[in-house]
Design an enzyme around this catalytic site. Sequence first.
Site, PDB file in Angstrom:
ATOM      1  N   ASP A 172       0.857  -1.192   0.000  1.00  0.00           N
ATOM      2  CA  ASP A 172       0.000   0.000   0.000  1.00  0.00           C
ATOM      3  C   ASP A 172       0.896   1.246   0.000  1.00  0.00           C
ATOM      4  O   ASP A 172       1.801   1.364   0.829  1.00  0.00           O
ATOM      5  CB  ASP A 172      -0.868  -0.049   1.272  1.00  0.00           C
ATOM      6  CG  ASP A 172      -1.969   0.989   1.283  1.00  0.00           C
ATOM      7  OD1 ASP A 172      -2.399   1.414   0.198  1.00  0.00           O
ATOM      8  OD2 ASP A 172      -2.403   1.355   2.394  1.00  0.00           O
ATOM      9  N   ASP A 194       2.807   4.856  -5.526  1.00  0.00           N
ATOM     10  CA  ASP A 194       2.055   6.098  -5.351  1.00  0.00           C
ATOM     11  C   ASP A 194       2.939   7.284  -5.720  1.00  0.00           C
ATOM     12  O   ASP A 194       3.559   7.915  -4.866  1.00  0.00           O
ATOM     13  CB  ASP A 194       1.552   6.218  -3.908  1.00  0.00           C
ATOM     14  CG  ASP A 194       0.723   7.485  -3.706  1.00  0.00           C
ATOM     15  OD1 ASP A 194       0.617   8.281  -4.655  1.00  0.00           O
ATOM     16  OD2 ASP A 194       0.196   7.679  -2.604  1.00  0.00           O
ATOM     17  N   GLU A 237      -1.449   6.024  -8.790  1.00  0.00           N
ATOM     18  CA  GLU A 237      -2.414   7.010  -8.249  1.00  0.00           C
ATOM     19  C   GLU A 237      -2.273   8.332  -8.980  1.00  0.00           C
ATOM     20  O   GLU A 237      -1.157   8.816  -9.217  1.00  0.00           O
ATOM     21  CB  GLU A 237      -2.188   7.222  -6.743  1.00  0.00           C
ATOM     22  CG  GLU A 237      -3.110   8.315  -6.174  1.00  0.00           C
ATOM     23  CD  GLU A 237      -3.233   8.314  -4.652  1.00  0.00           C
ATOM     24  OE1 GLU A 237      -3.146   7.243  -4.039  1.00  0.00           O
ATOM     25  OE2 GLU A 237      -3.417   9.413  -4.088  1.00  0.00           O
ATOM     26  N   HIS A 260      -7.354   9.664   4.378  1.00  0.00           N
ATOM     27  CA  HIS A 260      -7.080   8.530   5.250  1.00  0.00           C
ATOM     28  C   HIS A 260      -7.465   8.898   6.685  1.00  0.00           C
ATOM     29  O   HIS A 260      -7.436  10.066   7.053  1.00  0.00           O
ATOM     30  CB  HIS A 260      -5.584   8.188   5.212  1.00  0.00           C
ATOM     31  CG  HIS A 260      -5.151   7.610   3.898  1.00  0.00           C
ATOM     32  ND1 HIS A 260      -4.122   8.125   3.158  1.00  0.00           N
ATOM     33  CD2 HIS A 260      -5.599   6.542   3.200  1.00  0.00           C
ATOM     34  CE1 HIS A 260      -3.962   7.412   2.058  1.00  0.00           C
ATOM     35  NE2 HIS A 260      -4.854   6.442   2.060  1.00  0.00           N
ATOM     36  N   GLY A 261      -7.773   7.893   7.479  1.00  0.00           N
ATOM     37  CA  GLY A 261      -7.965   8.115   8.907  1.00  0.00           C
ATOM     38  C   GLY A 261      -9.424   8.300   9.312  1.00  0.00           C
ATOM     39  O   GLY A 261     -10.345   8.144   8.505  1.00  0.00           O
ATOM     40  N   HIS A 295      -9.373   4.852  -2.241  1.00  0.00           N
ATOM     41  CA  HIS A 295      -8.657   4.899  -0.958  1.00  0.00           C
ATOM     42  C   HIS A 295      -9.509   5.653   0.056  1.00  0.00           C
ATOM     43  O   HIS A 295     -10.484   6.298  -0.300  1.00  0.00           O
ATOM     44  CB  HIS A 295      -7.305   5.602  -1.125  1.00  0.00           C
ATOM     45  CG  HIS A 295      -6.270   4.727  -1.755  1.00  0.00           C
ATOM     46  ND1 HIS A 295      -5.124   4.341  -1.101  1.00  0.00           N
ATOM     47  CD2 HIS A 295      -6.225   4.143  -2.971  1.00  0.00           C
ATOM     48  CE1 HIS A 295      -4.406   3.574  -1.893  1.00  0.00           C
ATOM     49  NE2 HIS A 295      -5.048   3.430  -3.047  1.00  0.00           N
ATOM     50  N   ASP A 331      -8.790   0.530   6.305  1.00  0.00           N
ATOM     51  CA  ASP A 331      -7.893   0.323   7.448  1.00  0.00           C
ATOM     52  C   ASP A 331      -8.549   0.855   8.723  1.00  0.00           C
ATOM     53  O   ASP A 331      -8.691   0.155   9.726  1.00  0.00           O
ATOM     54  CB  ASP A 331      -6.565   1.049   7.181  1.00  0.00           C
ATOM     55  CG  ASP A 331      -5.510   0.734   8.223  1.00  0.00           C
ATOM     56  OD1 ASP A 331      -5.801  -0.020   9.166  1.00  0.00           O
ATOM     57  OD2 ASP A 331      -4.371   1.242   8.102  1.00  0.00           O
ATOM     58  N   THR A 332      -8.986   2.118   8.677  1.00  0.00           N
ATOM     59  CA  THR A 332      -9.491   2.798   9.872  1.00  0.00           C
ATOM     60  C   THR A 332     -10.623   2.041  10.566  1.00  0.00           C
ATOM     61  O   THR A 332     -10.622   1.916  11.801  1.00  0.00           O
ATOM     62  CB  THR A 332      -9.951   4.225   9.484  1.00  0.00           C
ATOM     63  OG1 THR A 332      -8.800   4.941   9.040  1.00  0.00           O
ATOM     64  CG2 THR A 332     -10.586   4.951  10.642  1.00  0.00           C
TER      65      THR A 332
HETATM   66  P1  13P Z   1      -9.089   4.440   5.603  1.00  0.00           P
HETATM   67  O1  13P Z   1      -8.233   5.262   6.497  1.00  0.00           O
HETATM   68  O2  13P Z   1     -10.334   5.149   5.206  1.00  0.00           O
HETATM   69  O3  13P Z   1      -9.389   3.094   6.166  1.00  0.00           O
HETATM   70  O4  13P Z   1      -8.281   4.218   4.229  1.00  0.00           O
HETATM   71  C1  13P Z   1      -7.252   3.280   4.144  1.00  0.00           C
HETATM   72  C2  13P Z   1      -6.460   3.404   2.885  1.00  0.00           C
HETATM   73  O5  13P Z   1      -6.836   4.051   1.930  1.00  0.00           O
HETATM   74  C3  13P Z   1      -5.190   2.672   2.844  1.00  0.00           C
HETATM   75  O6  13P Z   1      -4.477   2.910   1.661  1.00  0.00           O
HETATM   76  O1  G3H Z   2      -2.410   4.639   3.894  1.00  0.00           O
HETATM   77  C1  G3H Z   2      -2.969   4.530   4.951  1.00  0.00           C
HETATM   78  C2  G3H Z   2      -3.145   3.252   5.656  1.00  0.00           C
HETATM   79  O2  G3H Z   2      -4.195   3.396   6.589  1.00  0.00           O
HETATM   80  C3  G3H Z   2      -1.879   2.763   6.308  1.00  0.00           C
HETATM   81  O3  G3H Z   2      -1.533   3.547   7.379  1.00  0.00           O
HETATM   82  O4  G3H Z   2       0.875   4.170   7.065  1.00  0.00           O
HETATM   83  O5  G3H Z   2      -0.232   4.150   9.347  1.00  0.00           O
HETATM   84  O6  G3H Z   2       0.301   2.009   8.159  1.00  0.00           O
HETATM   85  P1  G3H Z   2      -0.048   3.476   8.010  1.00  0.00           P
HETATM   86 ZN    ZN Z   3      -4.551   4.859   0.831  1.00  0.00          ZN
END
Ligand code: 13P
Ligand code: G3H
Ligand code: ZN
Length: 340
Positions: free
Chosen positions: A83, A105, A142, A192-193, A226, A271-272
Amino acid sequence: MPLVPMRQLLDHAAENDYGLAAFNVNNMEQIQAIMQAAEETESPVIIQASRGARKYTNDAYLRHLMLAAAELYPKIPIAMHLDHGNSFQTCMSSIAQGFTSVMMDGSLDEDGKTPNSYEANVAVTRKVVEAAHAIGVTVEGELGCLGGIEDGHGAGLSSEEALEHLTDPDQAGEFCERTGVDALAVAIGTSHGAYKFTRKPTGDILRMDVIEAIHSRLPNTHIVMHGSSAVPAELVEIINDHGGAMKRAYGVPIQEVQRGIKHVVRKVNIDTDNRLAITGAIRRVFAGKPDVFDPRKYLGPAREAMQKECAKRMVAFGQAGHAGEIEPVTCGALADLYAS
Ligand code: 13P
Ligand code: G3H
Ligand code: ZN
């Protein structure tokens, strides 16, 4: 079943009109949660690791955990994806660790923070595609920049700033053609987040119309969303009811993701939501049973909470029930296809 190239899963999803969640992992319990959800729902899976996750697991643990998943679940096709790779070097070292797919990316500079020029993005992405396709590894690129993430990979843009870096649908076709990417991550106003939007997103801040515009120009390109966590109020509430202090925020409603899937979104990054589910479950144990000190007593419930979130999305995105239809191919076989 050996780990499969992500391209195979994306193509199958396209042929059968569904989307695939791509879940981030950093430890054993997260991988177990995804695999248990995949078995329960008979879903093919994409498991992804960021640069931060690779550092946290020191690569070797991650590689062996992924191989354990493949050994324990022979009927589930699994793609292992990097990722937000920030450079050619990061992508190559991931491939050396057994990743069957990488994201280059190039929307950001190698520092993972500064928005990159279009030409620099094309050049580095093209270079990764040439090297990766020669051995059958999938590449996601991206175009446009997402908001969020100050510490990890991400420009740290506010949601207002993120709207200034949306993917240009007119540039998307040229980008895919010049780079040869298998999948295109797009910027549509998400971050993200856990703090994506300060109000329930409407079309002016969550720009699903950008996806529709790209889809109309590129009907056969696999699109990646994403920052697609829903940030469910009930998960934030569990955290706050047990000693947490998270601000209220809004994520991407699952119905909007489903709308994207109708417009060839094939990979949806999450992820979040899993982080929220894990944290809430652990806080609940700590608050209710302050004498607990056996990690299994709180990591077990955390794993179960994440499994539920994953299974919910596998069903909602339509990947449930498809695992058995996929006859795994190796990266080697795909390399021959790319060459021809
Ligand atoms: P979220 O933070 O919305 O879960 O997105 C995760 C993501 O895009 C990881 O590349
Ligand atoms: O890109 C965002 C993903 O949630 C991964 O997060 O870089 O904290 O592992 P991270
Ligand atoms: Zn992402």
